[in-house]
Write a protein that holds these residues in place. Structure first.
Motif, PDB file in Angstrom:
ATOM      1  N   VAL A 111       0.835  -1.206   0.000  1.00 28.76           N
ATOM      2  CA  VAL A 111       0.000   0.000   0.000  1.00 28.76           C
ATOM      3  C   VAL A 111       0.869   1.254   0.000  1.00 28.76           C
ATOM      4  N   ASN A 112       2.061   1.147   0.604  1.00 27.07           N
ATOM      5  CA  ASN A 112       2.984   2.282   0.682  1.00 27.07           C
ATOM      6  C   ASN A 112       4.121   2.162  -0.337  1.00 27.07           C
ATOM      7  N   SER A 113       3.811   1.609  -1.495  1.00 26.17           N
ATOM      8  CA  SER A 113       4.837   1.389  -2.518  1.00 26.17           C
ATOM      9  C   SER A 113       5.420   2.691  -3.064  1.00 26.17           C
ATOM     10  N   ASP A 114       4.749   3.807  -2.804  1.00 25.51           N
ATOM     11  CA  ASP A 114       5.274   5.096  -3.247  1.00 25.51           C
ATOM     12  C   ASP A 114       6.382   5.611  -2.334  1.00 25.51           C
ATOM     13  N   LYS A 115       6.636   4.904  -1.235  1.00 19.60           N
ATOM     14  CA  LYS A 115       7.644   5.346  -0.271  1.00 19.60           C
ATOM     15  C   LYS A 115       8.908   4.492  -0.382  1.00 19.60           C
ATOM     16  N   THR A 116      10.033   5.099  -0.103  1.00 21.99           N
ATOM     17  CA  THR A 116      11.304   4.387  -0.058  1.00 21.99           C
ATOM     18  C   THR A 116      11.416   3.643   1.265  1.00 21.99           C
ATOM     19  N   LEU A 117      11.860   2.387   1.215  1.00 23.37           N
ATOM     20  CA  LEU A 117      12.037   1.621   2.446  1.00 23.37           C
ATOM     21  C   LEU A 117      13.342   2.016   3.123  1.00 23.37           C
ATOM     22  N   ASP A 118      13.275   2.178   4.438  1.00 24.31           N
ATOM     23  CA  ASP A 118      14.454   2.523   5.222  1.00 24.31           C
ATOM     24  C   ASP A 118      14.382   1.745   6.535  1.00 24.31           C
ATOM     25  N   THR A 119      15.452   1.797   7.313  1.00 27.65           N
ATOM     26  CA  THR A 119      15.507   1.036   8.557  1.00 27.65           C
ATOM     27  C   THR A 119      15.022   1.874   9.735  1.00 27.65           C
ATOM     28  N   ALA A 120      14.738   1.185  10.831  1.00 24.53           N
ATOM     29  CA  ALA A 120      14.399   1.829  12.102  1.00 24.53           C
ATOM     30  C   ALA A 120      15.136   1.081  13.203  1.00 24.53           C
ATOM     31  N   LEU A 121      15.531   1.788  14.237  1.00 20.49           N
ATOM     32  CA  LEU A 121      16.232   1.186  15.367  1.00 20.49           C
ATOM     33  C   LEU A 121      15.214   0.717  16.397  1.00 20.49           C
ATOM     34  N   ALA A 122      15.242  -0.580  16.729  1.00 21.20           N
ATOM     35  CA  ALA A 122      14.307  -1.115  17.723  1.00 21.20           C
ATOM     36  C   ALA A 122      14.897  -2.364  18.360  1.00 21.20           C
ATOM     37  N   PHE A 123      14.497  -2.627  19.591  1.00 26.74           N
ATOM     38  CA  PHE A 123      14.918  -3.822  20.324  1.00 26.74           C
ATOM     39  C   PHE A 123      13.899  -4.056  21.429  1.00 26.74           C
ATOM     40  N   ALA A 124      13.962  -5.210  22.086  1.00 25.44           N
ATOM     41  CA  ALA A 124      12.929  -5.553  23.067  1.00 25.44           C
ATOM     42  C   ALA A 124      13.519  -6.295  24.254  1.00 25.44           C
ATOM     43  N   GLY A 125      12.838  -6.173  25.403  1.00 25.96           N
ATOM     44  CA  GLY A 125      13.235  -6.885  26.612  1.00 25.96           C
ATOM     45  C   GLY A 125      12.066  -6.988  27.573  1.00 25.96           C
ATOM     46  N   ASN A 126      12.232  -7.817  28.601  1.00 23.27           N
ATOM     47  CA  ASN A 126      11.186  -7.972  29.617  1.00 23.27           C
ATOM     48  C   ASN A 126      11.060  -6.738  30.495  1.00 23.27           C
ATOM     49  N   ALA A 127       9.857  -6.528  31.026  1.00 28.81           N
ATOM     50  CA  ALA A 127       9.700  -5.610  32.146  1.00 28.81           C
ATOM     51  C   ALA A 127      10.443  -6.195  33.346  1.00 28.81           C
ATOM     52  N   ASN A 128      10.810  -5.361  34.285  1.00 34.25           N
ATOM     53  CA  ASN A 128      11.599  -5.791  35.436  1.00 34.25           C
ATOM     54  C   ASN A 128      10.845  -6.842  36.252  1.00 34.25           C
ATOM     55  N   GLY A 129      11.359  -8.072  36.254  1.00 29.91           N
ATOM     56  CA  GLY A 129      10.771  -9.144  37.046  1.00 29.91           C
ATOM     57  C   GLY A 129       9.464  -9.686  36.517  1.00 29.91           C
ATOM     58  N   ASN A 130       9.160  -9.457  35.239  1.00 27.63           N
ATOM     59  CA  ASN A 130       7.857  -9.860  34.700  1.00 27.63           C
ATOM     60  C   ASN A 130       8.028 -10.509  33.332  1.00 27.63           C
ATOM     61  N   LYS A 131       7.901 -11.828  33.287  1.00 29.75           N
ATOM     62  CA  LYS A 131       8.017 -12.548  32.020  1.00 29.75           C
ATOM     63  C   LYS A 131       6.810 -12.334  31.112  1.00 29.75           C
ATOM     64  N   GLU A 132       5.717 -11.854  31.680  1.00 28.04           N
ATOM     65  CA  GLU A 132       4.481 -11.717  30.912  1.00 28.04           C
ATOM     66  C   GLU A 132       4.402 -10.396  30.149  1.00 28.04           C
ATOM     67  N   THR A 133       5.266  -9.445  30.461  1.00 21.39           N
ATOM     68  CA  THR A 133       5.230  -8.139  29.795  1.00 21.39           C
ATOM     69  C   THR A 133       6.543  -7.888  29.071  1.00 21.39           C
ATOM     70  N   THR A 134       6.438  -7.615  27.779  1.00 19.94           N
ATOM     71  CA  THR A 134       7.606  -7.309  26.961  1.00 19.94           C
ATOM     72  C   THR A 134       7.563  -5.848  26.555  1.00 19.94           C
ATOM     73  N   TYR A 135       8.698  -5.166  26.707  1.00 23.55           N
ATOM     74  CA  TYR A 135       8.845  -3.788  26.251  1.00 23.55           C
ATOM     75  C   TYR A 135       9.550  -3.792  24.898  1.00 23.55           C
ATOM     76  N   ILE A 136       8.956  -3.129  23.909  1.00 18.77           N
ATOM     77  CA  ILE A 136       9.578  -2.991  22.595  1.00 18.77           C
ATOM     78  C   ILE A 136       9.987  -1.530  22.439  1.00 18.77           C
ATOM     79  N   TYR A 137      11.286  -1.278  22.542  1.00 15.44           N
ATOM     80  CA  TYR A 137      11.823   0.077  22.468  1.00 15.44           C
ATOM     81  C   TYR A 137      12.139   0.427  21.010  1.00 15.44           C
ATOM     82  N   TYR A 138      11.911   1.681  20.638  1.00 11.25           N
ATOM     83  CA  TYR A 138      12.339   2.122  19.311  1.00 11.25           C
ATOM     84  C   TYR A 138      12.706   3.596  19.356  1.00 11.25           C
TER      85      TYR A 138
END
Length: 466
Positions: free
Chosen positions: A256-283
């Motif tokens: 749908v966005n074929s009119d746009k140039t593809l580029d990268t984004a910086l992102a990574f993820a980790g658990n909330a402190n002491g909680n396996k059920e919650t994941t934080y995705i930082y970008y």
């Protein structure tokens, strides 16, 4: 006694006795059978109703019912003696409960604040009819309702999602009720099947339908909700599945966005402190970026480079690290591949795939870091890997006590000196960082990141500048 008081007394006595069970012109029904007798001029008809307990609360029951158009005088009855005959309507007494609309008013429910189990039912009136539901056995303590998000969604076509599920712990369901609703939980479709599958909008296996007309087509990239109730023969809901879905995968979004140039984004993820059920995705959103999105796969066995495997999920999104980063929060324990996307002028940015490991490599949160000063106002931070020494690079973020951003850098070495870029491999600072202030309180944040963009280690340490 004066004449006015005497007349009031006579009126009170006459009203009191006329409302008793012993005779008179008006009889207030004390049980359901009396209410049925009072409405003997009406045809008896059925109505759809079932009951659940609230999530993680066996002391609160919800009695759901479907009020047809024109339904009035909606009532709730229950038996005082749970061991009495549930088919004998004289055993049911009316109880006044709070009512509320659900799914945009297509359904309604009573809220019953009690842990006691018994039989209950719902009634209402329509033109010339008295509707009575089948008896419902409340089993909130013996067989509490199981809440889940476990359903498989496939897309034979983009706008025809197919839902497949399994029974939960209690395998006594005889029928399944499916509701499709929009982002605001307004009703779109309601169907019943005896099979553990339903495709929108294919009624070939539908055994009961509460749609008064054919639902409108779904819309690509809109947010929808799927709700499933597994109902037993006695109308108790053993299983509720609730899952969000969005009809368009990442590959289709890119097209749908074929009119746009593809580029990268910086992102990574980790658990909330002491909680396996919650994941934080930082970008890291660059200047003038917008339309931040999160996509994930169904599991980790798929090809993470195939964007058709990624489905959008609507998650909460907040600013962190002095507003230089943003963070999605995903309350899901299942490990997946995920990516973040956003748009800038003429570009669609897509992060590298992130392999979540909230169960197998739970993020370790620590505060252990060595801080030394070879030069005033230029602290050197040195750290060690934690339990999982699989970090490929380290992100250092310094903030003031009020969370104002100071500096953001990457190193491959386990050391960093403020204001010294000699071992920095990447720099997030848009301008030269400000000099630290003597005796100020600041915070050092360290994230150890693996090659698949999972955060194995988080170190947070408050320090006083020397």
């Amino acid at each position: 006694m004066n004449s006015k008081r005497f007349l009031f007394f006579i009126l009170f006595v006459s009203v009191f006795f006329s409302c008793s069970d012993d005779g008179g012109d008006v009889v207030v029904p004390r049980n359901l059978q009396q209410y049925i007798d009072e409405n003997s001029n009406r045809e008896i008809d059925n109505l759809i109703a079932c009951a659940t307990n609230a999530e993680a609360n066996t002391s609160l029951n919800y009695i759901f019912y479907y009020p047809v158009e024109g339904a009035t005088d909606i009532r709730y009855y229950e038996m005082e003696d749970a061991n009495a005959d549930q088919t004998n309507f004289s055993n049911y007494r009316r109880s006044s409960l709070t009512q509320e609309a659900v799914f945009g008013g297509k359904l309604e429910r009573f809220s019953r604040p009690s842990s006691l189990e018994t039989w209950c039912l719902v009634t209402y009136l329509t033109e010339g009819k008295l509707h009575i539901s089948d008896p419902i056995k409340l089993k909130n303590t013996s067989k509490p309702t199981e809440y889940s998000a476990s359903t498989n969604i496939t897309y034979p076509t983009t706008l025809s999602p197919k839902f497949t599920w399994e029974d939960g712990t209690i395998k006594e369901n005889v029928i399944y009720f499916q509701v499709i609703s929009d982002e605001e939980n307004s009703f779109i479709s309601g169907t019943y099947t005896t099979e553990k599958t339903f495709q929108f909008y294919d009624t070939s296996n539908v055994v009961l339908n509460i749609n008064t007309s054919t639902p409108e087509d779904l819309v690509e990239d809109e947010i929808y909700n799927f709700t499933l109730m597994g109902v037993s023969e006695d109308n108790w809901v053993n299983l509720i599945i609730e899952k969000q879905f969005i009809p368009r995968n990442l590959e289709e979004y890119i097209a749908v966005n074929s009119d746009k140039t593809l580029d990268t984004a910086l992102a990574f993820a980790g658990n909330a402190n002491g909680n396996k059920e919650t994941t934080y995705i930082y970008y890291y959103p660059i200047i003038n970026s917008f339309d931040f999105r999160y996509y994930e796969t169904e599991n980790t066995t798929v090809d993470e480079t195939d964007f058709s495997n990624y489905r959008r999920k609507n998650l909460t999104n907040v600013a962190v690290f002095g507003d230089q980063f943003r963070r999605f929060s995903n309350n899901r324990s299942k490990e997946v591949w995920c990516v973040v996307t956003y748009i800038t002028d003429g570009k669609l940015h897509i992060s590298k795939p992130i392999r979540t490991k909230n169960q197998t490599r739970t993020t370790e949160w620590k505060s252990t870091v060595e801080i030394t000063y070879s030069e005033t106002l230029k602290p050197t931070f040195t750290w060690q890997d934690g339990t999982f020494p699989e970090n490929e690079k380290y992100l250092q973020i310094l903030t003031k006590s009020d969370n104002t951003f100071l500096s953001g850098t990457f190193t491959t070495e386990k050391t960093f000196t403020y204001y010294d870029d000699s071992n920095v491999i990447d720099n997030l600072n848009r301008t030269t960082p400000p000099a630290l202030v003597l005796d100020d309180e600041n915070t050092f944040n360290l994230l150890g990141i693996s090659s698949d963009n999972w955060v194995n280690l988080v170190i947070q340490k408050t320090f006083i500048v020397e």
